[in-house]
Write a protein that holds these residues in place. Structure first.
Motif, PDB file in Angstrom:
ATOM      1  N   HIS A 374       0.610  -2.597  -0.671  1.00 31.97           N
ATOM      2  CA  HIS A 374       0.492  -1.171  -1.662  1.00 31.97           C
ATOM      3  C   HIS A 374       1.605  -0.138  -1.366  1.00 31.97           C
ATOM      4  CE1 HIS A 374      -3.134  -2.361  -3.822  1.00 31.97           C
ATOM      5  NE2 HIS A 374      -3.737  -3.055  -2.806  1.00 31.97           N
ATOM      6  N   LEU A 375       1.367   0.083  -0.167  1.00 31.34           N
ATOM      7  CA  LEU A 375       2.703   1.238   0.178  1.00 31.34           C
ATOM      8  C   LEU A 375       4.110   0.931  -0.255  1.00 31.34           C
ATOM      9  CD1 LEU A 375       0.992   2.053   3.773  1.00 31.34           C
ATOM     10  CD2 LEU A 375       1.175   3.836   1.919  1.00 31.34           C
ATOM     11  N   ALA A 376       4.300  -0.250   0.021  1.00 27.91           N
ATOM     12  CA  ALA A 376       5.600  -0.874   0.048  1.00 27.91           C
ATOM     13  C   ALA A 376       6.013  -0.886  -1.649  1.00 27.91           C
ATOM     14  CB  ALA A 376       5.799  -2.290   0.265  1.00 27.91           C
ATOM     15  N   GLN A 377       4.892  -0.598  -2.636  1.00 25.57           N
ATOM     16  CA  GLN A 377       4.956  -0.503  -3.922  1.00 25.57           C
ATOM     17  C   GLN A 377       5.277   0.885  -4.349  1.00 25.57           C
ATOM     18  OE1 GLN A 377       5.676  -2.977  -6.248  1.00 25.57           O
ATOM     19  NE2 GLN A 377       5.574  -4.422  -4.471  1.00 25.57           N
ATOM     20  N   GLY A 378       5.088   1.922  -3.366  1.00 26.30           N
ATOM     21  CA  GLY A 378       5.167   3.319  -3.506  1.00 26.30           C
ATOM     22  C   GLY A 378       3.759   3.900  -3.772  1.00 26.30           C
ATOM     23  N   GLU A 379       2.720   3.141  -3.733  1.00 19.86           N
ATOM     24  CA  GLU A 379       1.252   3.610  -4.007  1.00 19.86           C
ATOM     25  C   GLU A 379       0.869   4.374  -2.590  1.00 19.86           C
ATOM     26  OE1 GLU A 379      -1.960   0.994  -5.091  1.00 19.86           O
ATOM     27  OE2 GLU A 379      -0.443  -0.308  -5.758  1.00 19.86           O
ATOM     28  N   THR A 380       0.311   5.727  -2.834  1.00 19.64           N
ATOM     29  CA  THR A 380      -0.580   6.303  -1.778  1.00 19.64           C
ATOM     30  C   THR A 380      -1.800   6.876  -2.256  1.00 19.64           C
ATOM     31  OG1 THR A 380       0.628   8.389  -2.211  1.00 19.64           O
ATOM     32  CG2 THR A 380       1.475   7.246  -0.548  1.00 19.64           C
ATOM     33  N   SER A 381      -2.745   7.057  -1.525  1.00 19.79           N
ATOM     34  CA  SER A 381      -4.035   7.466  -1.978  1.00 19.79           C
ATOM     35  C   SER A 381      -4.097   8.919  -1.852  1.00 19.79           C
ATOM     36  CB  SER A 381      -5.066   7.041  -1.244  1.00 19.79           C
ATOM     37  OG  SER A 381      -5.345   5.713  -1.413  1.00 19.79           O
ATOM     38  N   GLY A 382      -4.805   9.716  -2.507  1.00 21.11           N
ATOM     39  CA  GLY A 382      -4.900  11.328  -2.328  1.00 21.11           C
ATOM     40  C   GLY A 382      -6.060  11.517  -1.180  1.00 21.11           C
ATOM     41  N   LEU A 383      -5.978  12.934  -0.377  1.00 17.94           N
ATOM     42  CA  LEU A 383      -6.912  12.941   0.584  1.00 17.94           C
ATOM     43  C   LEU A 383      -8.331  13.262   0.001  1.00 17.94           C
ATOM     44  CD1 LEU A 383      -4.524  14.819   3.291  1.00 17.94           C
ATOM     45  CD2 LEU A 383      -5.171  12.396   3.145  1.00 17.94           C
ATOM     46  N   ASN A 384      -8.350  13.282  -1.158  1.00 14.99           N
ATOM     47  CA  ASN A 384      -9.817  13.742  -1.718  1.00 14.99           C
ATOM     48  C   ASN A 384     -10.440  12.370  -2.121  1.00 14.99           C
ATOM     49  OD1 ASN A 384      -8.137  12.865  -3.842  1.00 14.99           O
ATOM     50  ND2 ASN A 384      -8.924  14.281  -5.370  1.00 14.99           N
ATOM     51  N   LEU A 385      -9.871  11.132  -1.652  1.00 15.28           N
ATOM     52  CA  LEU A 385     -10.146  10.001  -1.747  1.00 15.28           C
ATOM     53  C   LEU A 385     -11.826   9.821  -0.907  1.00 15.28           C
ATOM     54  CD1 LEU A 385     -10.166   6.868  -2.723  1.00 15.28           C
ATOM     55  CD2 LEU A 385      -9.169   6.318  -0.505  1.00 15.28           C
ATOM     56  N   ASP A 386     -12.831   9.473  -1.816  1.00 10.76           N
ATOM     57  CA  ASP A 386     -14.202   9.357  -1.127  1.00 10.76           C
ATOM     58  C   ASP A 386     -14.411   7.858  -0.922  1.00 10.76           C
ATOM     59  OD1 ASP A 386     -16.626  10.176  -0.172  1.00 10.76           O
ATOM     60  OD2 ASP A 386     -17.321  11.096  -2.049  1.00 10.76           O
ATOM     61  N   VAL A 387     -15.699   7.553  -0.034  1.00  8.74           N
ATOM     62  CA  VAL A 387     -16.039   6.122   0.272  1.00  8.74           C
ATOM     63  C   VAL A 387     -16.725   5.526  -1.144  1.00  8.74           C
ATOM     64  CG1 VAL A 387     -16.641   6.767   2.611  1.00  8.74           C
ATOM     65  CG2 VAL A 387     -18.352   6.957   1.048  1.00  8.74           C
ATOM     66  N   HIS A 388     -16.540   4.289  -1.297  1.00  8.22           N
ATOM     67  CA  HIS A 388     -17.079   3.566  -2.175  1.00  8.22           C
ATOM     68  C   HIS A 388     -17.902   2.436  -1.724  1.00  8.22           C
ATOM     69  CE1 HIS A 388     -14.826   4.982  -5.985  1.00  8.22           C
ATOM     70  NE2 HIS A 388     -14.735   5.882  -4.972  1.00  8.22           N
ATOM     71  N   PRO A 389     -19.154   2.472  -1.314  1.00  4.20           N
ATOM     72  CA  PRO A 389     -19.874   1.409  -0.657  1.00  4.20           C
ATOM     73  C   PRO A 389     -20.153   0.284  -1.472  1.00  4.20           C
ATOM     74  CG  PRO A 389     -20.944   3.576  -0.488  1.00  4.20           C
ATOM     75  CD  PRO A 389     -20.026   3.632  -1.538  1.00  4.20           C
ATOM     76  N   GLY A 390     -20.088   0.449  -3.127  1.00  5.57           N
ATOM     77  CA  GLY A 390     -20.167  -0.625  -3.747  1.00  5.57           C
ATOM     78  C   GLY A 390     -18.981  -1.320  -4.627  1.00  5.57           C
ATOM     79  N   LEU A 391     -17.707  -1.033  -3.762  1.00  5.98           N
ATOM     80  CA  LEU A 391     -16.351  -1.317  -4.476  1.00  5.98           C
ATOM     81  C   LEU A 391     -16.269  -2.809  -4.477  1.00  5.98           C
ATOM     82  CD1 LEU A 391     -13.857  -0.017  -5.147  1.00  5.98           C
ATOM     83  CD2 LEU A 391     -12.852  -0.605  -2.544  1.00  5.98           C
ATOM     84  N   SER A 392     -15.567  -3.310  -5.526  1.00 11.06           N
ATOM     85  CA  SER A 392     -15.140  -4.784  -5.703  1.00 11.06           C
ATOM     86  C   SER A 392     -13.933  -4.906  -5.839  1.00 11.06           C
ATOM     87  CB  SER A 392     -15.925  -5.235  -6.886  1.00 11.06           C
ATOM     88  OG  SER A 392     -15.509  -4.766  -8.129  1.00 11.06           O
ATOM     89  N   LEU A 393     -13.456  -6.194  -5.756  1.00  2.74           N
ATOM     90  CA  LEU A 393     -12.024  -6.298  -5.884  1.00  2.74           C
ATOM     91  C   LEU A 393     -11.608  -6.029  -7.627  1.00  2.74           C
ATOM     92  CD1 LEU A 393     -11.314  -9.901  -4.847  1.00  2.74           C
ATOM     93  CD2 LEU A 393     -10.256  -7.787  -3.856  1.00  2.74           C
ATOM     94  N   PRO A 394     -10.442  -5.382  -7.413  1.00  7.88           N
ATOM     95  CA  PRO A 394      -9.883  -4.777  -8.898  1.00  7.88           C
ATOM     96  C   PRO A 394      -9.603  -6.198  -9.887  1.00  7.88           C
ATOM     97  CG  PRO A 394      -8.149  -4.593  -7.188  1.00  7.88           C
ATOM     98  CD  PRO A 394      -9.360  -5.273  -6.422  1.00  7.88           C
ATOM     99  N   PHE A 395     -10.561  -6.524 -10.495  1.00  5.97           N
ATOM    100  CA  PHE A 395     -10.454  -7.786 -11.319  1.00  5.97           C
ATOM    101  C   PHE A 395      -9.461  -7.386 -12.521  1.00  5.97           C
ATOM    102  CE2 PHE A 395     -13.834  -9.212  -8.914  1.00  5.97           C
ATOM    103  CZ  PHE A 395     -13.453 -10.234  -8.216  1.00  5.97           C
ATOM    104  N   SER A 396      -8.486  -8.423 -12.812  1.00 12.62           N
ATOM    105  CA  SER A 396      -7.741  -8.047 -14.112  1.00 12.62           C
ATOM    106  C   SER A 396      -8.684  -8.487 -15.367  1.00 12.62           C
ATOM    107  CB  SER A 396      -6.313  -8.580 -14.061  1.00 12.62           C
ATOM    108  OG  SER A 396      -6.254  -9.910 -13.690  1.00 12.62           O
ATOM    109  N   GLY A 397      -8.727  -8.094 -16.420  1.00  9.04           N
ATOM    110  CA  GLY A 397      -9.275  -8.566 -17.671  1.00  9.04           C
ATOM    111  C   GLY A 397     -10.701  -8.992 -17.414  1.00  9.04           C
TER     112      GLY A 397
END
Ligand code: KG4
Ligand code: ZN
Length: 407
Positions: A374-397
């Protein structure tokens, strides 16, 4: 790019330094297995407190083992979900704080995506010829499109991966995850936590006995007739019927046995955990009465799970014409599953790859790897990012509706 990865989603505290998403310079894991074994499963409150006491020493050791100083680290990645909220909070907060203090880019990592990226990891130093480059693909990397079977303590998913970050869900469990089924059935049989390795070992004992008696190992694997939920026409899984069948077999077997000791498993020392499900309590009663033929039951159970996972994975590779299958998650450490999948895929000339065992179960090297891509694509996260206990994979479509014809 050197990334410090931090993992704290459940009962393992991990820190690792990985170069260019692939080369593992250090990978430290502090496990709480001994503590949770007493309860037959993870106790969330205990897990988060342990995370707190382990996280700093684990990070310090990872930096030391990689012979790095803070000047050599280019970015930080930490898991933000899925997992236990209290555990996630520890690693994520430490990761964000270090990024602020050291003025380093930060990326929140999806734990499931990181399990997939464990397939990009290799031990040791980057070669000097390839140092410094930021590459999407390198020799030895898995090739897209691929099918990934993610099988962990909380997830069982068949995913079509078309490229970095491009995920399409083919199928998932409708009830228990594969690892969860291993853990629950281990409790029913009076085996240790985590259940996967304990069941694998018990099954190996049963197969070894067959070999000694000059009988085919298949006899151990088919000693008990167990149901397989094929859910024809879908790539979904279901393991709860199998778990119930195991419970009834264990209870029936225990009822017939007068001894108070399990045949070849330990009596389950649990009982303190008030949140145990009815299943667990009934299972424990069976275990305490002593379940005979634990190793044959374990071998038959393992075979039933592997059967479904292997056939569905093979059918998906055929339907989507991929050249490669990768395994991810703790259950991918299972040796019989790996062997069976090799067997299914070899005639089709489909390559199977899986991470070394230490990178299958929870670790921070995989977190650093996923963060890198992700970082290699220039992506970063903000320091306000919170935990997501129920997170799933980012499925497309939309979910892919398959036209699979099960066997
Ligand atoms: O990926 P993981 O370390 O943690 C989660 O993200 O959930 O997976 C843990 C799961 C547990 O259910 C454990 O019993 C299972 O992986 N596991 C295995 C084996 N080693 C770990 N299952 C079957 N065979 C194994 N050798
Ligand atoms: Zn995991």
């Amino acid at each position: 790019m050197r990334v410090l990865g931090i993992e704290s989603s459940c009962d393992e505290t991990g820190a690792a330094i990985v170069e260019d998403g692939r080369y593992v310079l250090s990978n430290i894991v502090a496990s709480q297995v001994e503590i949770h074994n007493r309860y037959g499963g993870v106790v969330p409150e205990v897990a988060s407190r342990q995370q707190l006491s382990s996280i700093i020493p684990v990070i310090e050791t990872a930096i030391e083992k990689a012979s790095c100083s803070w000047q050599d680290i280019d970015a930080i990645g930490a898991t933000y979900g899925p997992g236990l909220a209290g555990s996630l909070l520890v690693g994520l907060t430490v990761g964000k704080t270090l990024s602020l203090a050291r003025n380093l880019p930060f990326l929140g990592v999806n734990h499931l995506e990181a399990h997939i990226y464990a397939n990009w990891l290799r031990q040791g130093e980057i070669s000097s010829s390839s140092a410094g480059a930021s590459r999407e693909s390198e020799e030895g990397d898995p090739t897209f499109p691929l099918i990934c079977l993610i099988i962990s303590g909380a997830h069982s998913e068949l995913v079509l991966v078309r490229g970095h970050g491009q995920y399409e869900l083919l199928g998932q469990t409708r009830d228990d995850a594969a690892g969860e089924a291993f853990d629950k059935v281990a409790r029913i049989l009076g085996l240790d936590y985590p259940g996967g390795p304990a069941i694998q070992q018990a099954a190996q004992r049963a197969e070894e006995e067959m070999r000694q008696q000059k009988k085919p190992v298949e006899l151990a694997r088919s000693a008990y007739r167990l149901p397989r939920a094929w859910l024809r026409g879908t790539y979904d899984f279901s393991f709860s019927g199998l778990k119930t069948a195991m419970l009834h077999l264990a209870e029936g077997a225990a009822g017939k046995q007068s001894s108070s000791q399990a045949y070849d498993g330990k009596s389950n020392a649990g009982g303190a955990n008030k949140q145990q499900s009815q299943y667990t309590r009934m299972g424990m009663q069976a275990a305490q009465k002593g379940v005979p033929n634990v190793s044959l039951l374990a071998a038959s159970f393992q075979e039933a799970i592997i059967d479904v996972l292997a056939v569905k994975t093979r059918l998906a590779t055929q339907e989507y014409h991929v050249k490669q299958v990768v395994l991810a998650g703790g259950v991918a450490a299972n040796l019989s599953l790996r062997a069976r999948l090799e067997q299914e895929l070899l005639p089709l000339r489909i390559r199977l790859s899986y991470p070394p065992i230490e990178f299958c179960t929870d670790n921070a090297a995989m977190i650093a790897s996923a963060a890198y891509f992700h970082l290699a694509q220039g992506e970063t996260s903000g320091l306000n990012l919170d935990v997501h206990p129920g997170l799933s994979l980012p499925f497309s479509g939309k979910r892919v509706v398959s036209s699979v014809k099960s066997e």
